[in-house]
Design a protein around this motif. Structure first.
Motif, PDB file in Angstrom:
ATOM      1  N   PRO A   3      30.879  42.416  61.474  1.00 30.18           N
ATOM      2  CA  PRO A   3      31.725  41.879  62.142  1.00 30.18           C
ATOM      3  C   PRO A   3      32.350  42.810  63.174  1.00 30.18           C
ATOM      4  N   ASP A   4      32.544  42.360  64.355  1.00 30.13           N
ATOM      5  CA  ASP A   4      33.208  43.176  65.518  1.00 30.13           C
ATOM      6  C   ASP A   4      34.777  43.335  65.069  1.00 30.13           C
ATOM      7  N   PRO A   5      35.312  44.592  65.031  1.00 31.62           N
ATOM      8  CA  PRO A   5      36.725  44.919  64.648  1.00 31.62           C
ATOM      9  C   PRO A   5      37.608  44.503  65.499  1.00 31.62           C
ATOM     10  N   TRP A   6      37.380  44.160  66.756  1.00 29.32           N
ATOM     11  CA  TRP A   6      38.120  43.522  67.884  1.00 29.32           C
ATOM     12  C   TRP A   6      38.793  42.076  67.291  1.00 29.32           C
ATOM     13  N   PHE A   7      37.802  41.513  66.598  1.00 28.73           N
ATOM     14  CA  PHE A   7      38.304  39.954  66.050  1.00 28.73           C
ATOM     15  C   PHE A   7      39.350  40.376  65.103  1.00 28.73           C
ATOM     16  N   SER A   8      39.094  40.998  64.007  1.00 33.11           N
ATOM     17  CA  SER A   8      40.247  41.283  63.272  1.00 33.11           C
ATOM     18  C   SER A   8      41.589  41.807  63.756  1.00 33.11           C
ATOM     19  N   THR A   9      41.477  42.421  64.818  1.00 30.88           N
ATOM     20  CA  THR A   9      42.681  42.999  65.363  1.00 30.88           C
ATOM     21  C   THR A   9      43.215  41.833  66.123  1.00 30.88           C
ATOM     22  N   TYR A  10      42.531  41.109  66.945  1.00 34.30           N
ATOM     23  CA  TYR A  10      42.744  39.976  67.631  1.00 34.30           C
ATOM     24  C   TYR A  10      43.691  38.912  66.781  1.00 34.30           C
ATOM     25  N   ASN A  11      42.975  38.534  65.501  1.00 32.96           N
ATOM     26  CA  ASN A  11      43.524  37.341  64.679  1.00 32.96           C
ATOM     27  C   ASN A  11      44.589  37.857  64.301  1.00 32.96           C
ATOM     28  N   SER A  12      44.771  39.210  63.844  1.00 31.58           N
ATOM     29  CA  SER A  12      46.167  39.878  63.130  1.00 31.58           C
ATOM     30  C   SER A  12      47.189  39.769  64.302  1.00 31.58           C
ATOM     31  N   THR A  13      46.822  40.124  65.451  1.00 28.88           N
ATOM     32  CA  THR A  13      47.844  39.927  66.612  1.00 28.88           C
ATOM     33  C   THR A  13      48.252  38.256  66.658  1.00 28.88           C
ATOM     34  N   CYS A  14      47.491  37.570  66.692  1.00 28.91           N
ATOM     35  CA  CYS A  14      47.915  36.279  66.829  1.00 28.91           C
ATOM     36  C   CYS A  14      48.434  35.687  65.782  1.00 28.91           C
ATOM     37  N   GLN A  15      48.319  36.060  64.551  1.00 32.36           N
ATOM     38  CA  GLN A  15      49.312  35.555  63.699  1.00 32.36           C
ATOM     39  C   GLN A  15      50.790  36.298  63.745  1.00 32.36           C
ATOM     40  N   THR A  16      50.580  37.493  64.063  1.00 30.21           N
ATOM     41  CA  THR A  16      51.891  38.133  63.906  1.00 30.21           C
ATOM     42  C   THR A  16      52.883  37.482  65.136  1.00 30.21           C
ATOM     43  N   ALA A  17      52.175  37.019  66.362  1.00 28.20           N
ATOM     44  CA  ALA A  17      52.895  36.514  67.635  1.00 28.20           C
ATOM     45  C   ALA A  17      53.255  34.877  67.061  1.00 28.20           C
ATOM     46  N   GLN A  18      52.435  34.409  66.243  1.00 25.79           N
ATOM     47  CA  GLN A  18      52.777  33.054  65.716  1.00 25.79           C
ATOM     48  C   GLN A  18      54.130  33.064  64.997  1.00 25.79           C
ATOM     49  N   GLU A  19      54.117  34.296  63.948  1.00 27.07           N
ATOM     50  CA  GLU A  19      55.430  34.408  63.057  1.00 27.07           C
ATOM     51  C   GLU A  19      56.602  34.619  63.807  1.00 27.07           C
ATOM     52  N   ILE A  20      56.392  35.688  64.948  1.00 26.56           N
ATOM     53  CA  ILE A  20      57.494  35.752  65.724  1.00 26.56           C
ATOM     54  C   ILE A  20      58.063  34.372  66.464  1.00 26.56           C
ATOM     55  N   ASP A  21      57.216  33.880  66.971  1.00 20.49           N
ATOM     56  CA  ASP A  21      57.561  32.350  67.810  1.00 20.49           C
ATOM     57  C   ASP A  21      58.233  31.503  66.638  1.00 20.49           C
ATOM     58  N   GLU A  22      58.116  31.282  65.348  1.00 25.12           N
ATOM     59  CA  GLU A  22      58.369  30.779  64.492  1.00 25.12           C
ATOM     60  C   GLU A  22      59.924  30.956  64.220  1.00 25.12           C
TER      61      GLU A  22
END
Length: 51
Positions: A3-22
């Motif tokens: 798997p491309d490590p970019w996807f893991s970083t992207y998913n982690s970043t999206c999760q963090t952004a969602q938590e901050i938004d909440e």
């Protein structure tokens, strides 16, 4: 194929952004209700644990 490590970083970043938004949404709700927002504000501004 590995798997491309970019996807893991992207998913982690999206999760963090969602938590901050909440947390920001929760803080806004507290402010509208006249509640104390100090603890929530700190959590929203510092979403990463201190090392």
């Amino acid at each position: 194929m590995a798997p491309d490590p970019w996807f893991s970083t992207y998913n982690s970043t999206c999760q963090t952004a969602q938590e901050i938004d909440e947390k920001i949404q929760q803080r806004s709700q507290y402010e509208r209700n006249g509640e104390n927002t100090t603890k929530n504000r700190t959590q929203a501004l510092m979403p990463f644990p201190r090392l």
